[in-house]
Motif scaffolding. Structure first.
Motif, mmCIF file in Angstrom:
data_model
loop_
_atom_site.group_PDB
_atom_site.id
_atom_site.type_symbol
_atom_site.label_atom_id
_atom_site.label_comp_id
_atom_site.label_asym_id
_atom_site.label_seq_id
_atom_site.Cartn_x
_atom_site.Cartn_y
_atom_site.Cartn_z
ATOM 1 N N THR A 132 0.901 -1.115 0.161
ATOM 2 C CA THR A 132 -0.103 -0.054 -0.126
ATOM 3 C C THR A 132 0.856 1.118 -0.029
ATOM 4 O O THR A 132 1.596 1.299 0.893
ATOM 5 C CB THR A 132 -1.018 0.100 1.259
ATOM 6 O OG1 THR A 132 -1.889 -1.233 1.257
ATOM 7 C CG2 THR A 132 -1.726 1.262 1.244
ATOM 8 N N ILE A 133 0.673 2.206 -1.032
ATOM 9 C CA ILE A 133 1.677 3.267 -1.147
ATOM 10 C C ILE A 133 1.263 4.526 -1.557
ATOM 11 O O ILE A 133 0.221 4.569 -2.297
ATOM 12 C CB ILE A 133 2.793 2.643 -2.313
ATOM 13 C CG1 ILE A 133 3.933 3.754 -2.378
ATOM 14 C CG2 ILE A 133 2.082 2.499 -3.535
ATOM 15 C CD1 ILE A 133 5.089 3.212 -3.315
ATOM 16 N N TYR A 134 1.806 5.525 -0.811
ATOM 17 C CA TYR A 134 1.117 6.812 -0.972
ATOM 18 C C TYR A 134 1.815 7.520 -2.390
ATOM 19 O O TYR A 134 2.965 6.949 -2.624
ATOM 20 C CB TYR A 134 1.834 7.723 0.017
ATOM 21 C CG TYR A 134 1.053 7.791 1.367
ATOM 22 C CD1 TYR A 134 0.077 8.660 1.196
ATOM 23 C CD2 TYR A 134 1.611 7.195 2.341
ATOM 24 C CE1 TYR A 134 -0.788 8.594 2.487
ATOM 25 C CE2 TYR A 134 0.836 7.149 3.536
ATOM 26 C CZ TYR A 134 -0.284 8.033 3.669
ATOM 27 O OH TYR A 134 -0.868 8.060 4.851
ATOM 28 N N SER A 135 1.003 7.899 -3.149
ATOM 29 C CA SER A 135 1.579 8.750 -4.276
ATOM 30 C C SER A 135 2.584 9.710 -4.116
ATOM 31 O O SER A 135 2.815 9.933 -3.028
ATOM 32 C CB SER A 135 0.313 9.305 -5.100
ATOM 33 O OG SER A 135 -0.120 10.390 -4.309
ATOM 34 N N THR A 176 5.185 0.754 -7.487
ATOM 35 C CA THR A 176 6.138 1.504 -7.058
ATOM 36 C C THR A 176 5.858 2.667 -8.237
ATOM 37 O O THR A 176 5.260 2.586 -9.104
ATOM 38 C CB THR A 176 7.459 0.744 -7.167
ATOM 39 O OG1 THR A 176 7.730 0.337 -8.425
ATOM 40 C CG2 THR A 176 7.812 -0.227 -6.207
ATOM 41 N N PHE A 177 6.798 3.930 -7.955
ATOM 42 C CA PHE A 177 6.593 5.010 -8.630
ATOM 43 C C PHE A 177 8.167 5.159 -9.075
ATOM 44 O O PHE A 177 8.926 5.054 -8.332
ATOM 45 C CB PHE A 177 6.225 6.153 -8.071
ATOM 46 C CG PHE A 177 4.747 5.893 -7.584
ATOM 47 C CD1 PHE A 177 3.718 6.299 -8.413
ATOM 48 C CD2 PHE A 177 4.197 5.359 -6.139
ATOM 49 C CE1 PHE A 177 2.269 6.155 -8.139
ATOM 50 C CE2 PHE A 177 3.076 5.493 -5.898
ATOM 51 C CZ PHE A 177 2.129 5.725 -6.913
ATOM 52 N N GLY A 181 8.283 10.523 -10.161
ATOM 53 C CA GLY A 181 6.872 10.684 -9.800
ATOM 54 C C GLY A 181 5.960 10.613 -11.175
ATOM 55 O O GLY A 181 4.556 10.751 -10.714
ATOM 56 N N THR A 182 6.470 10.384 -12.123
ATOM 57 C CA THR A 182 5.326 10.723 -13.349
ATOM 58 C C THR A 182 4.813 9.134 -13.763
ATOM 59 O O THR A 182 3.560 9.199 -14.378
ATOM 60 C CB THR A 182 5.840 11.052 -14.458
ATOM 61 O OG1 THR A 182 6.883 10.178 -14.770
ATOM 62 C CG2 THR A 182 6.630 12.412 -14.377
ATOM 63 N N THR A 200 -1.055 10.795 -13.533
ATOM 64 C CA THR A 200 -2.003 11.785 -13.546
ATOM 65 C C THR A 200 -3.104 11.541 -14.308
ATOM 66 O O THR A 200 -4.138 11.546 -13.662
ATOM 67 C CB THR A 200 -1.322 13.245 -14.616
ATOM 68 O OG1 THR A 200 -0.112 13.585 -13.909
ATOM 69 C CG2 THR A 200 -2.380 14.151 -14.763
ATOM 70 N N THR A 201 -3.071 10.567 -15.545
ATOM 71 C CA THR A 201 -4.216 10.141 -16.309
ATOM 72 C C THR A 201 -4.678 8.796 -15.788
ATOM 73 O O THR A 201 -5.998 8.428 -16.066
ATOM 74 C CB THR A 201 -4.014 10.319 -17.594
ATOM 75 O OG1 THR A 201 -3.106 9.060 -17.893
ATOM 76 C CG2 THR A 201 -3.438 11.520 -18.256
#
Length: 350
Positions: A132-135, A176-177, A181-182, A200-201
């Motif tokens: 579970t991960i924060y953006s 993961t990101f 961050g994109t 974003t989308t």
């Protein structure tokens, strides 16, 4: 994750489908005040979090992850952070010997206060979740759903309302990101590929074929993602700029986790069966990762987390019930810290 038998923890778990009453803070850690840089270690079998003070490398607190009645918190796994909150994935089964799964069950989205240890949110999910991960901006919480019809659920990080459901591949494990961050990367274990999502989308913009049974695409600060292929015993290196494979690193062992140290230009991969960590250095002439050596940590070596300066690493040893503190410069263990049973995920809060 393929063609396997369910573990006892999987079969014995109780399924729940509604939010619990644990949305408010518990009163079990009212005296806890973690106002110092710390490493938070998730102990899967104990369902606790060990707090390690970075200045002394001592365990200063143990946070119980309590559930009530049928709403038990079983086998918490990986952890992420944003400001003073920690988000923990709770799949409900033991992954310490590998990620073999047939069938599925419900999971949990668990958020705790990093300073007090209080449970902020304990929400049941339709399907088990590896993490579970924060953006990247902290406004959302992303949760993969480990099912044959794989999905990613995106929640508002304040209201916990479901915002998006994204279809990915079969049996997605870690999400993961990229360091910028994109993009989000989802390892689809049963499809042997990675789904790439525009943050974003929320659209899937690429599907990258990797090795056999990928578990996670781990973030590098150098514009690369490092995919640990559990059954393939390899690392697939993905270039973020165009989502192509830059290199495939043959390991000769089942990887635990791959972790990139941008400050030292090293790639570390844990070897749980041998209880050690291997490292690779970046060769500027060959433009490839070259094996540099290995060192012992503890039985079941798994998660790796570096301090911001890159000089110190913390490695969880799942079957030794310890955390190894590593001097990155000379690749030696400087201290072994006893924690709870089956320590798994680790995150730093500075």
């Amino acid at each position: 994750m393929k063609n396997a038998i369910l573990t006892a923890s999987f079969l014995g778990a109780i399924l729940v489908t509604s939010c619990s009453k644990s949305d408010n803070a518990t009163d079990m850690n009212t005296a806890l005040n973690v106002n110092y840089p710390a490493a938070y270690v998730v102990n899967g079998e104990d369902a606790t979090v060990s707090v390690i003070k970075l200045s002394t490398n001592e365990v200063t607190a143990t946070i119980p992850l309590m559930g009530t009645g049928t709403d038990m918190i079983m086998w918490p796994h990986h952890i992420s952070s944003h400001e003073n909150h920690l988000a923990i994935g709770v799949p409900g089964m033991d992954f310490s010997a590998g990620h073999a799964v047939t069938g599925t069950m419900s999971g949990k989205l668990l958020v705790i206060d990093a300073m007090t240890g209080a449970i902020v949110k304990n929400m049941s999910l339709p399907v088990m979740n590896h993490n579970t991960i924060y953006s990247p901006n902290g406004s959302e919480i992303w949760v993969p759903q480990m099912d044959m019809t794989g999905k990613v659920l995106v929640y508002d990080a304040t209201t916990y309302a479901l915002k998006n459901t994204i279809t990915v591949g079969m049996m997605p494990a870690e999400l993961t990101f990229s360091s910028d961050g994109t993009k989000a990367y989802v390892a689809n274990g049963d499809d042997d590929n990675v789904s790439v999502i525009n943050v974003t989308t929320k659209a899937v913009i690429a599907t990258v074929t990797v090795g056999n049974n990928p578990v996670g695409a781990w973030t590098g600060t150098n514009g690369q993602m490092f995919v640990d292929n559990e059954d393939g015993q390899s690392i697939s290196v993905i270039k973020v700029v165009d989502n192509t494979i830059a290199q495939t690193i043959a390991l000769g062992f089942m990887p635990g986790i791959a972790s990139h140290n941008g400050t030292k230009s090293e790639l570390w991969v844990s070897d749980p069966m041998a209880g050690k960590v291997h490292y690779w250095t970046w060769d500027t002439t060959m433009m490839n990762w070259m094996h540099g050596g290995a060192f012992n940590t503890g039985a079941g070596a798994h998660a790796i987390s570096f301090t911001i300066d890159g000089n110190t690493a913390y490695v969880t040893n799942q079957t030794a019930n310890t955390v190894s503190v590593i001097n990155v410069t000379n690749h030696t263990v400087t201290k072994t810290i006893a924690v709870g049973k089956k320590p798994n995920g680790v995150v730093m809060k500075m």
